[in-house]
Motif scaffolding. Structure first.
Motif, PDB file in Angstrom:
ATOM      1  N   ASN A 141      22.776 -22.986  13.032  1.00 59.29           N
ATOM      2  CA  ASN A 141      21.722 -23.621  12.260  1.00 59.29           C
ATOM      3  C   ASN A 141      21.547 -22.924  10.919  1.00 59.29           C
ATOM      4  OD1 ASN A 141      19.874 -25.767  12.277  1.00 59.29           O
ATOM      5  ND2 ASN A 141      18.169 -24.396  12.695  1.00 59.29           N
ATOM      6  N   ASP A 142      21.572 -21.578  10.950  1.00 60.68           N
ATOM      7  CA  ASP A 142      21.399 -20.795   9.739  1.00 60.68           C
ATOM      8  C   ASP A 142      22.587 -20.935   8.793  1.00 60.68           C
ATOM      9  OD1 ASP A 142      18.957 -19.892  10.524  1.00 60.68           O
ATOM     10  OD2 ASP A 142      19.702 -18.046  11.446  1.00 60.68           O
ATOM     11  N   GLU A 143      23.711 -21.389   9.323  1.00 59.97           N
ATOM     12  CA  GLU A 143      24.904 -21.498   8.498  1.00 59.97           C
ATOM     13  C   GLU A 143      24.911 -22.761   7.641  1.00 59.97           C
ATOM     14  OE1 GLU A 143      28.103 -21.099  11.265  1.00 59.97           O
ATOM     15  OE2 GLU A 143      27.888 -18.927  11.407  1.00 59.97           O
ATOM     16  N   LEU A 144      23.893 -23.654   7.789  1.00 56.47           N
ATOM     17  CA  LEU A 144      23.769 -24.790   6.885  1.00 56.47           C
ATOM     18  C   LEU A 144      23.539 -24.256   5.478  1.00 56.47           C
ATOM     19  CD1 LEU A 144      21.522 -27.327   8.824  1.00 56.47           C
ATOM     20  CD2 LEU A 144      23.779 -27.806   7.894  1.00 56.47           C
ATOM     21  N   GLN A 145      24.386 -24.660   4.562  1.00 59.10           N
ATOM     22  CA  GLN A 145      24.292 -24.149   3.201  1.00 59.10           C
ATOM     23  C   GLN A 145      24.438 -25.285   2.199  1.00 59.10           C
ATOM     24  OE1 GLN A 145      27.061 -20.978   2.537  1.00 59.10           O
ATOM     25  NE2 GLN A 145      26.049 -19.574   3.965  1.00 59.10           N
ATOM     26  N   GLY A 146      23.921 -25.052   1.017  1.00 61.48           N
ATOM     27  CA  GLY A 146      24.078 -26.026  -0.050  1.00 61.48           C
ATOM     28  C   GLY A 146      22.777 -26.335  -0.755  1.00 61.48           C
ATOM     29  N   LYS A 147      22.842 -27.325  -1.636  1.00 60.59           N
ATOM     30  CA  LYS A 147      21.676 -27.725  -2.421  1.00 60.59           C
ATOM     31  C   LYS A 147      21.460 -29.223  -2.282  1.00 60.59           C
ATOM     32  CE  LYS A 147      19.832 -27.802  -7.142  1.00 60.59           C
ATOM     33  NZ  LYS A 147      20.078 -27.475  -8.556  1.00 60.59           N
ATOM     34  N   LEU A 148      20.206 -29.615  -2.137  1.00 59.68           N
ATOM     35  CA  LEU A 148      19.835 -31.028  -2.117  1.00 59.68           C
ATOM     36  C   LEU A 148      18.964 -31.326  -3.334  1.00 59.68           C
ATOM     37  CD1 LEU A 148      18.821 -31.719   1.608  1.00 59.68           C
ATOM     38  CD2 LEU A 148      20.887 -32.513   0.451  1.00 59.68           C
ATOM     39  N   HIS A 208      16.317 -21.909   6.666  1.00 59.42           N
ATOM     40  CA  HIS A 208      17.744 -21.998   6.316  1.00 59.42           C
ATOM     41  C   HIS A 208      17.962 -21.252   5.005  1.00 59.42           C
ATOM     42  CE1 HIS A 208      16.844 -25.528   8.837  1.00 59.42           C
ATOM     43  NE2 HIS A 208      18.075 -25.387   9.292  1.00 59.42           N
ATOM     44  N   SER A 209      18.288 -19.994   5.107  1.00 55.86           N
ATOM     45  CA  SER A 209      18.362 -19.130   3.930  1.00 55.86           C
ATOM     46  C   SER A 209      19.425 -19.561   2.926  1.00 55.86           C
ATOM     47  CB  SER A 209      18.628 -17.679   4.369  1.00 55.86           C
ATOM     48  OG  SER A 209      19.836 -17.600   5.117  1.00 55.86           O
ATOM     49  N   GLY A 210      20.406 -20.334   3.369  1.00 56.28           N
ATOM     50  CA  GLY A 210      21.475 -20.744   2.463  1.00 56.28           C
ATOM     51  C   GLY A 210      21.256 -22.093   1.815  1.00 56.28           C
ATOM     52  N   VAL A 211      20.045 -22.646   1.950  1.00 57.54           N
ATOM     53  CA  VAL A 211      19.771 -23.983   1.421  1.00 57.54           C
ATOM     54  C   VAL A 211      18.731 -23.919   0.302  1.00 57.54           C
ATOM     55  CG1 VAL A 211      18.864 -26.287   1.975  1.00 57.54           C
ATOM     56  CG2 VAL A 211      20.336 -25.102   3.620  1.00 57.54           C
ATOM     57  N   ARG A 212      18.963 -24.690  -0.750  1.00 60.75           N
ATOM     58  CA  ARG A 212      17.990 -24.837  -1.829  1.00 60.75           C
ATOM     59  C   ARG A 212      17.728 -26.327  -2.043  1.00 60.75           C
ATOM     60  NH1 ARG A 212      17.098 -20.788  -0.473  1.00 60.75           N
ATOM     61  NH2 ARG A 212      17.176 -18.737  -1.464  1.00 60.75           N
ATOM     62  N   ILE A 213      16.444 -26.682  -2.198  1.00 61.37           N
ATOM     63  CA  ILE A 213      16.064 -28.085  -2.346  1.00 61.37           C
ATOM     64  C   ILE A 213      15.286 -28.263  -3.642  1.00 61.37           C
ATOM     65  CG2 ILE A 213      14.804 -30.017  -1.326  1.00 61.37           C
ATOM     66  CD1 ILE A 213      15.284 -28.695   1.414  1.00 61.37           C
ATOM     67  N   ASP A 214      15.795 -29.126  -4.511  1.00 66.32           N
ATOM     68  CA  ASP A 214      15.204 -29.387  -5.822  1.00 66.32           C
ATOM     69  C   ASP A 214      14.498 -30.743  -5.775  1.00 66.32           C
ATOM     70  OD1 ASP A 214      14.556 -29.562  -8.487  1.00 66.32           O
ATOM     71  OD2 ASP A 214      16.610 -29.921  -9.194  1.00 66.32           O
ATOM     72  N   PRO A 218      23.212 -40.912   6.081  1.00 63.23           N
ATOM     73  CA  PRO A 218      23.260 -39.478   5.785  1.00 63.23           C
ATOM     74  C   PRO A 218      24.043 -38.680   6.822  1.00 63.23           C
ATOM     75  CG  PRO A 218      21.087 -40.102   6.582  1.00 63.23           C
ATOM     76  CD  PRO A 218      21.845 -41.375   6.384  1.00 63.23           C
ATOM     77  N   THR A 219      24.671 -37.621   6.339  1.00 65.12           N
ATOM     78  CA  THR A 219      25.416 -36.702   7.204  1.00 65.12           C
ATOM     79  C   THR A 219      25.125 -35.274   6.774  1.00 65.12           C
ATOM     80  OG1 THR A 219      27.343 -36.762   5.732  1.00 65.12           O
ATOM     81  CG2 THR A 219      27.309 -38.352   7.553  1.00 65.12           C
ATOM     82  N   GLY A 220      25.499 -34.322   7.610  1.00 69.15           N
ATOM     83  CA  GLY A 220      25.418 -32.907   7.260  1.00 69.15           C
ATOM     84  C   GLY A 220      24.029 -32.457   6.869  1.00 69.15           C
ATOM     85  N   LEU A 221      23.942 -31.701   5.776  1.00 70.43           N
ATOM     86  CA  LEU A 221      22.678 -31.145   5.303  1.00 70.43           C
ATOM     87  C   LEU A 221      21.674 -32.255   4.966  1.00 70.43           C
ATOM     88  CD1 LEU A 221      20.929 -28.772   4.384  1.00 70.43           C
ATOM     89  CD2 LEU A 221      22.134 -28.819   2.180  1.00 70.43           C
ATOM     90  N   GLN A 222      22.154 -33.318   4.349  1.00 73.58           N
ATOM     91  CA  GLN A 222      21.309 -34.460   3.997  1.00 73.58           C
ATOM     92  C   GLN A 222      20.614 -35.022   5.242  1.00 73.58           C
ATOM     93  OE1 GLN A 222      23.477 -38.057   2.958  1.00 73.58           O
ATOM     94  NE2 GLN A 222      22.263 -38.313   1.092  1.00 73.58           N
ATOM     95  N   LYS A 223      21.373 -35.260   6.293  1.00 79.33           N
ATOM     96  CA  LYS A 223      20.831 -35.799   7.546  1.00 79.33           C
ATOM     97  C   LYS A 223      19.882 -34.808   8.202  1.00 79.33           C
ATOM     98  CE  LYS A 223      22.145 -37.682  12.087  1.00 79.33           C
ATOM     99  NZ  LYS A 223      21.141 -36.893  12.816  1.00 79.33           N
ATOM    100  N   ASP A 224      20.255 -33.534   8.211  1.00 75.85           N
ATOM    101  CA  ASP A 224      19.442 -32.526   8.875  1.00 75.85           C
ATOM    102  C   ASP A 224      18.067 -32.422   8.224  1.00 75.85           C
ATOM    103  OD1 ASP A 224      19.770 -30.414  11.069  1.00 75.85           O
ATOM    104  OD2 ASP A 224      18.915 -29.212   9.442  1.00 75.85           O
TER     105      ASP A 224
END
Length: 284
Positions: A34-41, A64-70, A254-260
């Motif tokens: 779960n924590d390995e989800l990474q990226g930016k939305l 999710h420390s590896g995620v940033r949401i703008d 949606p898939t991946g980070l978007q879906k989550d």
């Protein structure tokens, strides 16, 4: 040969145990995944939805420390356009999709209504639908015509492209080109500040935003519509006449980070945030 034959069942047993272990990961491993989800939305659109999504995003990022949401505003029309063009990962839209938008995917995260607001100093306690239409089309332009003080009415209207304007105009059967506005505003906060600072102004905003402001020492009043008190409680009951879904919109499934993130925004994990923002949670 006999010894090797006797060892075969033992070897198969070991292999079976290892296979079961690999298929049944402990909770720690699941959490690590779960924590390995990474990226930016990037989310753009409705100014009604944006404050709610911003708070949901903060909680999601904390998990999710590896995620940033703008999160960016600009109106529901921007949310639709950006989602279509792939400029944003997710659009924020404070209404149902139109027939010509049905190729998009919409996911409701809360429900809201639209309320008319006046300044707290205004003695008017209610307006009929016809009076509201006449005020917004300049057939009534003084508060004394509707039982108020002798003062010109300052009509505050939403800018084009705002779903709040579309829903308001649709409910009262007013063509947007016929609205005669003295002040044109963008987001709910701007509308609330304008009415709070002008004793003779009238505007309309999200019930969630309006009720929050009115209960937190902002000098505005929410007017009833068709005799029904403007409140989130009545939106929740389904009795308030002007209500709408607050949606997250994507170009494709949606898939991946978007879906989550969308799943998280619709889950019981954020219902406290939805209520704190004066919206109605969706049942899951």
């Amino acid at each position: 040969m006999q010894n090797l034959h006797n060892l075969a069942p033992f070897s198969i047993g070991i292999a079976t145990v290892l296979l079961l272990q690999s298929c049944s990961k402990p909770p720690e491993a699941a959490n690590k995944q779960n924590d390995e989800l990474q990226g930016k939305l990037v989310l753009t659109g409705s100014s009604t939805v944006a404050p709610l999504v911003s708070e949901i995003a903060k909680r999601y990022e904390s998990q999710h420390s590896g995620v940033r949401i703008d999160v960016q505003t600009g109106g529901s029309s921007r949310g639709i356009a950006d989602a279509r063009q792939g400029v944003a990962d997710i659009g924020m839209v404070s209404r149902s999709l139109k027939d010509n938008e049905k190729e998009l995917q919409a996911y409701t995260i809360a429900k809201d209504g639209i309320s008319l607001i006046i300044n707290q100093k205004n003695p008017v306690q209610k307006l009929t639908d016809k009076q509201i239409v006449d005020i917004y089309t300049d057939k009534i332009n003084n508060w004394k015509q509707v039982g108020g003080s002798d003062a010109p009415i300052t009509v505050v209207n939403k800018a084009e492209g705002r779903s709040t304007l579309e829903l308001f105009a649709d409910h009262f059967q007013i063509k947007t080109k016929d609205i005669k506005a003295d002040v044109v505003i963008g987001d709910n906060e701007q509308g609330i500040k304008t009415v709070a600072g002008n004793p003779h102004a009238i505007g309309y905003v999200s019930i969630g935003s309006g009720e929050y402001a009115a209960t937190h020492q902002t000098p505005i009043e929410l007017l009833p519509v068709e005799g029904v008190t403007a409140s989130i409680a009545n939106v929740s009951k389904g009795t308030f006449p002007i209500s709408r879904p607050l949606n997250l919109v994507t170009k494709t499934t949606p898939t991946g980070l978007q879906k989550d993130f969308i799943d998280f925004a619709r889950s019981s994990q954020v219902q406290d945030i939805v209520k704190e923002q004066y919206f109605v949670p969706v049942a899951q």
